[in-house]
Design an enzyme around this catalytic site. Structure first.
Site, PDB file in Angstrom:
ATOM      1  N   HIS A  91       5.389   8.480   1.988  1.00 16.56           N
ATOM      2  CA  HIS A  91       5.275   7.062   2.320  1.00 16.56           C
ATOM      3  C   HIS A  91       3.877   6.498   2.060  1.00 16.56           C
ATOM      4  O   HIS A  91       2.870   7.183   2.119  1.00 16.56           O
ATOM      5  CB  HIS A  91       5.650   6.788   3.793  1.00 16.56           C
ATOM      6  CG  HIS A  91       5.267   7.873   4.751  1.00 16.56           C
ATOM      7  ND1 HIS A  91       6.037   8.232   5.821  1.00 16.56           N
ATOM      8  CD2 HIS A  91       4.202   8.694   4.781  1.00 16.56           C
ATOM      9  CE1 HIS A  91       5.467   9.221   6.477  1.00 16.56           C
ATOM     10  NE2 HIS A  91       4.353   9.513   5.865  1.00 16.56           N
ATOM     11  N   TYR A 104      -0.224   5.143  -3.384  1.00 12.29           N
ATOM     12  CA  TYR A 104      -0.277   4.648  -4.764  1.00 12.29           C
ATOM     13  C   TYR A 104      -0.732   5.778  -5.671  1.00 12.29           C
ATOM     14  O   TYR A 104      -1.819   6.351  -5.477  1.00 12.29           O
ATOM     15  CB  TYR A 104      -1.232   3.469  -4.896  1.00 12.29           C
ATOM     16  CG  TYR A 104      -1.432   3.061  -6.345  1.00 12.29           C
ATOM     17  CD1 TYR A 104      -0.379   2.532  -7.087  1.00 12.29           C
ATOM     18  CD2 TYR A 104      -2.657   3.243  -6.984  1.00 12.29           C
ATOM     19  CE1 TYR A 104      -0.538   2.187  -8.419  1.00 12.29           C
ATOM     20  CE2 TYR A 104      -2.827   2.891  -8.313  1.00 12.29           C
ATOM     21  CZ  TYR A 104      -1.764   2.364  -9.023  1.00 12.29           C
ATOM     22  OH  TYR A 104      -1.919   2.036 -10.343  1.00 12.29           O
TER      23      TYR A 104
END
Length: 233
Positions: free
Chosen positions: A135, A138
């Site tokens: 979760h 990037y």
């Protein structure tokens, strides 16, 4: 668009879906999916409602493409599960799980039995077999090895405002939560990154990289400023 033209498009859309249905594809709602003519879908795959499959997309057998997913010009392996996510011009290896709310951008290659979880963005990167990013991460312009674990909030800082840079992460690496990887960086096999670190130098095999300020507690700071146990007005 005239209503007659809309009717023709609707008839064509349903014809394509029915053809896949007859070839062994399962649908939650055949009336809500949008599938381009050239898309290929393997038998036993489930397509949920409000799914859009575009361009030269190929989906393997026994995959599960759940609702509100968009896939364009991508290859999806057997047994893959995708939930409410976007996959563009990329490949997903067999048995991997994507989403919900993941964004796999062009030029990405996700390996087998991987996890790209909620609010994870992958751009122009490779992600080795068995690696996981559960979760809020990037991954940009990077090569991630096998069986790597990326903690919550990891950011690959790949852009200096002018140029893009690429990082390389070895097999079995563990990167702790809220870490910044300032590309270009190499982290070798089996290395660890301590949570909260900003890594600006390579980390050798089997080492622990720590790059964070030492904590300092200033006693009585809140009381001296009238901030502790404030009375409500």
């Amino acid at each position: 668009m005239k209503y007659s033209e809309y009717q023709e498009k609707e008839a064509e859309r349903k014809r394509i879906a029915v053809a896949h249905l007859e070839n062994g594809v399962d649908f939650a709602d055949i009336g809500s999916v949008y599938i381009d003519e050239v898309v290929q879908i393997g038998a036993g795959t489930f397509i949920g409602p409000c799914v859009t499959l575009e361009g030269n997309t190929v989906i393997g057998e026994n995959a599960k493409i759940y609702q509100n997913t968009r896939i364009r010009d991508s290859v999806i392996g057997d047994g893959v599960e995708i939930q409410s996510s976007v996959v563009l011009e990329s490949s997903i290896g067999e048995g991997s799980k994507i989403g919900p709310f993941a964004y796999v951008r062009p030029g990405s290659e996700i390996g087998r039995n991987c996890k790209i979880g909620d609010f994870v963005e992958v751009k122009n990167s490779t992600f080795g077999d068995g690696s996981k990013s559960a979760h809020l991460t990037y991954i940009g312009d990077s090569d991630i090895g096998e069986d790597v674990n990326l903690g919550c909030g990891v950011v690959f800082v790949n852009y200096d405002g002018t140029h893009k840079f690429r990082s390389s992460i070895g097999d079995g690496v563990f990167i702790g939560c809220n870490s910044n990887i300032i590309s270009p960086i190499r982290i070798d096999d089996g290395a660890y990154v301590a949570a909260g670190s900003t890594i600006t130098q390579d980390i050798p095999e089997d080492a622990l990289g720590v790059a964070r300020a030492k904590q300092k507690n200033i006693e009585g700071w809140a009381t001296r400023r009238g901030l502790y146990n404030k009375k409500k007005k």
